[in-house]
Design a protein around this motif. Structure first.
Motif, PDB file in Angstrom:
ATOM      1  N   ARG A  51      13.571  84.881  61.216  1.00 31.18           N
ATOM      2  CA  ARG A  51      14.736  84.069  61.561  1.00 31.18           C
ATOM      3  C   ARG A  51      14.477  82.618  61.182  1.00 31.18           C
ATOM      4  O   ARG A  51      13.931  81.852  61.949  1.00 31.18           O
ATOM      5  CB  ARG A  51      15.045  84.160  63.048  1.00 31.18           C
ATOM      6  N   ASP A  52      14.880  82.240  59.992  1.00 31.70           N
ATOM      7  CA  ASP A  52      14.657  80.876  59.540  1.00 31.70           C
ATOM      8  C   ASP A  52      15.923  80.036  59.616  1.00 31.70           C
ATOM      9  O   ASP A  52      15.970  78.925  59.121  1.00 31.70           O
ATOM     10  CB  ASP A  52      14.109  80.869  58.112  1.00 31.70           C
ATOM     11  N   GLY A  53      16.982  80.552  60.228  1.00 34.20           N
ATOM     12  CA  GLY A  53      18.233  79.823  60.352  1.00 34.20           C
ATOM     13  C   GLY A  53      19.105  79.890  59.111  1.00 34.20           C
ATOM     14  O   GLY A  53      20.166  79.292  59.070  1.00 34.20           O
ATOM     15  N   ALA A  54      18.652  80.603  58.084  1.00 34.19           N
ATOM     16  CA  ALA A  54      19.427  80.707  56.848  1.00 34.19           C
ATOM     17  C   ALA A  54      20.689  81.530  57.086  1.00 34.19           C
ATOM     18  O   ALA A  54      20.727  82.414  57.927  1.00 34.19           O
ATOM     19  CB  ALA A  54      18.591  81.351  55.744  1.00 34.19           C
ATOM     20  N   LYS A  55      21.715  81.194  56.339  1.00 37.43           N
ATOM     21  CA  LYS A  55      22.953  81.967  56.355  1.00 37.43           C
ATOM     22  C   LYS A  55      23.039  82.764  55.061  1.00 37.43           C
ATOM     23  O   LYS A  55      22.524  82.359  54.023  1.00 37.43           O
ATOM     24  CB  LYS A  55      24.170  81.041  56.452  1.00 37.43           C
ATOM     25  N   TYR A  56      23.678  83.904  55.129  1.00 32.38           N
ATOM     26  CA  TYR A  56      23.868  84.763  53.975  1.00 32.38           C
ATOM     27  C   TYR A  56      25.347  85.048  53.831  1.00 32.38           C
ATOM     28  O   TYR A  56      26.065  85.136  54.818  1.00 32.38           O
ATOM     29  CB  TYR A  56      23.096  86.078  54.153  1.00 32.38           C
ATOM     30  N   ARG A  57      25.826  85.219  52.606  1.00 32.71           N
ATOM     31  CA  ARG A  57      27.231  85.539  52.387  1.00 32.71           C
ATOM     32  C   ARG A  57      27.360  87.043  52.217  1.00 32.71           C
ATOM     33  O   ARG A  57      26.766  87.640  51.344  1.00 32.71           O
ATOM     34  CB  ARG A  57      27.764  84.822  51.147  1.00 32.71           C
ATOM     35  N   TYR A  58      28.141  87.631  53.099  1.00 29.59           N
ATOM     36  CA  TYR A  58      28.428  89.056  53.054  1.00 29.59           C
ATOM     37  C   TYR A  58      29.843  89.228  52.538  1.00 29.59           C
ATOM     38  O   TYR A  58      30.760  88.534  52.978  1.00 29.59           O
ATOM     39  CB  TYR A  58      28.315  89.678  54.452  1.00 29.59           C
ATOM     40  N   ALA A  59      30.040  90.141  51.606  1.00 27.90           N
ATOM     41  CA  ALA A  59      31.370  90.394  51.047  1.00 27.90           C
ATOM     42  C   ALA A  59      31.663  91.889  51.105  1.00 27.90           C
ATOM     43  O   ALA A  59      30.830  92.707  50.739  1.00 27.90           O
ATOM     44  CB  ALA A  59      31.451  89.904  49.608  1.00 27.90           C
ATOM     45  N   ILE A  60      32.844  92.213  51.571  1.00 27.64           N
ATOM     46  CA  ILE A  60      33.287  93.600  51.639  1.00 27.64           C
ATOM     47  C   ILE A  60      34.604  93.694  50.879  1.00 27.64           C
ATOM     48  O   ILE A  60      35.525  92.910  51.140  1.00 27.64           O
ATOM     49  CB  ILE A  60      33.483  94.061  53.093  1.00 27.64           C
ATOM     50  N   THR A  61      34.680  94.612  49.937  1.00 27.38           N
ATOM     51  CA  THR A  61      35.897  94.813  49.165  1.00 27.38           C
ATOM     52  C   THR A  61      36.558  96.108  49.611  1.00 27.38           C
ATOM     53  O   THR A  61      35.912  97.154  49.645  1.00 27.38           O
ATOM     54  CB  THR A  61      35.596  94.866  47.655  1.00 27.38           C
ATOM     55  N   LEU A  62      37.823  96.004  49.960  1.00 25.41           N
ATOM     56  CA  LEU A  62      38.604  97.161  50.372  1.00 25.41           C
ATOM     57  C   LEU A  62      39.645  97.453  49.302  1.00 25.41           C
ATOM     58  O   LEU A  62      40.369  96.551  48.870  1.00 25.41           O
ATOM     59  CB  LEU A  62      39.296  96.894  51.707  1.00 25.41           C
ATOM     60  N   SER A  63      39.715  98.704  48.884  1.00 29.50           N
ATOM     61  CA  SER A  63      40.717  99.109  47.886  1.00 29.50           C
ATOM     62  C   SER A  63      42.082  99.212  48.564  1.00 29.50           C
ATOM     63  O   SER A  63      42.201  99.171  49.798  1.00 29.50           O
ATOM     64  CB  SER A  63      40.338 100.459  47.288  1.00 29.50           C
ATOM     65  N   ALA A  64      43.113  99.394  47.759  1.00 32.35           N
ATOM     66  CA  ALA A  64      44.464  99.577  48.299  1.00 32.35           C
ATOM     67  C   ALA A  64      44.502 100.801  49.212  1.00 32.35           C
ATOM     68  O   ALA A  64      45.146 100.781  50.267  1.00 32.35           O
ATOM     69  CB  ALA A  64      45.463  99.718  47.159  1.00 32.35           C
TER      70      ALA A  64
END
Length: 78
Positions: A51-64
């Motif tokens: 736990r170094d306080g870093a943030k990560y970008r999470y991306a979720i793609t949903l189809s139609a």
């Protein structure tokens, strides 16, 4: 929206890595391909040494089709 992460194959603790409302800036329409939402959240490892306080970008793609299914679930359809 709340994102909780926990072990998949063993008993263990879960941790909430995101617990905020989505904003327009979190959502991107991908034409006919669907929608992607992304959030900046903490890491997956609850152990102090990771736990170094870093943030990560999470991306979720949903189809139609995914969005249709979610809409049906919200509307109460089986």
């Amino acid at each position: 929206m709340r994102i909780i992460v926990g072990p998949a194959k063993r008993v263990g603790n879960s941790i909430a890595i995101f617990d905020e409302g989505l904003l327009n800036g979190n959502i991107t329409k991908n034409g006919l391909a669907g929608v992607t939402f992304s959030v900046d959240a903490g890491g997956l490892y609850p152990k102090t040494r990771y736990r170094d306080g870093a943030k990560y970008r999470y991306a979720i793609t949903l189809s139609a089709e995914d969005l249709t299914l979610l809409g049906q679930c919200v509307a109460g359809a089986p």
